[in-house]
Design an enzyme around this catalytic site. Structure first.
Site, mmCIF file in Angstrom:
data_model
loop_
_atom_site.group_PDB
_atom_site.id
_atom_site.type_symbol
_atom_site.label_atom_id
_atom_site.label_comp_id
_atom_site.label_asym_id
_atom_site.label_seq_id
_atom_site.Cartn_x
_atom_site.Cartn_y
_atom_site.Cartn_z
ATOM 1 N N LYS A 1 0.876 -1.181 0.000
ATOM 2 C CA LYS A 1 0.000 0.000 0.000
ATOM 3 C C LYS A 1 0.912 1.229 0.000
ATOM 4 O O LYS A 1 1.199 1.822 1.043
ATOM 5 C CB LYS A 1 -0.914 -0.051 1.228
HETATM 6 C C1 LIG Z 1 -6.708 -0.229 -3.708
HETATM 7 C C2 LIG Z 1 -7.402 -0.741 -2.496
HETATM 8 N N1 LIG Z 1 -7.971 -1.944 -2.541
HETATM 9 C C3 LIG Z 1 -8.620 -2.456 -1.475
HETATM 10 C C4 LIG Z 1 -8.728 -1.746 -0.305
HETATM 11 C C5 LIG Z 1 -9.435 -2.335 0.854
HETATM 12 O O1 LIG Z 1 -8.513 -2.646 1.875
HETATM 13 P P1 LIG Z 1 -8.925 -2.628 3.385
HETATM 14 O O2 LIG Z 1 -10.148 -3.446 3.509
HETATM 15 O O3 LIG Z 1 -7.762 -3.233 4.076
HETATM 16 O O4 LIG Z 1 -9.171 -1.222 3.763
HETATM 17 C C6 LIG Z 1 -8.132 -0.482 -0.207
HETATM 18 C C7 LIG Z 1 -8.200 0.287 1.022
HETATM 19 O O5 LIG Z 1 -7.229 0.386 1.706
HETATM 20 C C8 LIG Z 1 -7.460 0.019 -1.325
HETATM 21 O O6 LIG Z 1 -6.902 1.238 -1.293
#
Ligand SMILES: Cc1ncc(COP(=O)(O)O)c(C=O)c1O
Length: 305
Positions: A159
């Protein structure tokens, strides 16, 4: 979405007043996109703010840093405690939390190895990301003309701030075209995820969601939803999907920390049942789980005080 200032931001071990949490214009990560971050929510619970799966989020932050060869100067335990402290310092009953680690001031150029690593954690009140009625009415989706990164160009498992250039391009394109959110395909043409959410569809009575290998972030909400779905007796798995799977899905929802569980009412103007029965059942159960109202999921909620 506008930001509401709160009392304090944690920066490199100190609690700093909101207005003093500043960085230099020559901060390395501002120029090259090499930061790693998390988005976490704290919910109001009977025992004060409960931070949803805090340790899992901080572990993912460490994993993102490991992929980027960034040495975080704080352990998972230290960042968990720092996050709890900053939430407690604001006095907010619920909030969105943003930890970020970035290369600081002092070096310029693409070699990150000599750079210092700075860490900050901020939090502020934040509402429903895709709208208050996203679970009950659903959102309109458009498949983006932008393609998700290939695993060998930008690692989707990390991320990183830089990865979100792709998401922002897709988001703005979708909004300008009159939709609520974009769906991004991977270089092989299969569905990866949305700009900030994982995707679930129901086909032949079974729920499926694209895995990391399809270019999706390993969402913490995705994993929570899979646990909840199994506990509700539903068949759920990670699997690849093509765009036509979306058009003829029996139902579809997207999920993420910011968007929570949001129903999808159409994809490229193909109408879908919204909200479908699985979406409603999972969305309502998720809403109770994050607020610490379900005993079997109590470990997911970590209290700030
Ligand atoms: C690109 C992306 N995909 C999926 C998610 C969902 O991840 P999470 O459930 O850990 O927030 C996020 C959010 O952080 C994201 O930015």
């Amino acid at each position: 979405m506008p930001i509401t200032p709160t009392e304090k931001i944690w920066m490199n071990g100190d609690m700093v007043a909101w207005d003093d949490a500043k960085i230099h214009i020559l901060t390395h990560s501002l120029h090259y996109g090499m930061g790693v971050f998390e988005g976490i929510r704290a919910y109001e619970t009977a025992d004060g703010p409960g931070i949803f799966r805090l340790t899992d989020h901080i572990e993912r932050l460490h994993d993102s840093a490991k992929i980027m060869m960034m040495d975080l100067p704080y352990t998972v335990e230290e960042l968990v405690e720092a996050t709890k402290a900053v939430v407690a310092a604001t006095g907010l009953p619920s909030c969105y939390i943003r930890p970020i680690a970035y290369y600081g001031y002092g070096e310029m150029g693409l070699n990150t190895l000599p750079c210092s690593v700075d860490v900050a954690i901020a939090c502020w009140p934040w509402g429903a990301y895709l709208g208050d009625d996203a679970l009950t009415k659903g959102v309109r989706m458009k498949i983006s003309s932008w393609i998700r990164h290939d695993h060998n160009s930008m690692p989707p498992a990390a991320k990183t701030t830089g990865n979100y250039v792709n998401s922002s391009l897709a988001k703005v394109e979708a909004l300008k075209a009159g939709y609520d959110e974009a769906i991004i395909l991977n270089p092989q043409g299969f569905v990866s995820e949305c700009t900030g959410e994982n995707i679930f569809i129901a086909r032949h009575g079974k729920l499926i969601s694209p895995p990391l290998s399809s270019g999706a972030l390993e969402g913490i909400t995705q994993s929570s939803v899979m646990t909840i779905a199994r506990d509700l007796g539903l068949d759920v798995s990670l699997d690849t999907m093509a765009r036509s799977d979306l058009y003829i899905a029996e139902e579809m929802f997207v999920c993420g920390t910011a968007a929570e569980v949001s129903a999808v009412s159409s994809v490229d103007d193909r109408e879908l049942l919204s909200p479908g029965p699985m979406t409603t059942a999972i969305g309502e159960e998720y809403g109770r789980a994050v607020r610490g109202q379900i005993d079997r999921y109590k470990d997911w909620v970590e209290h700030a005080t």
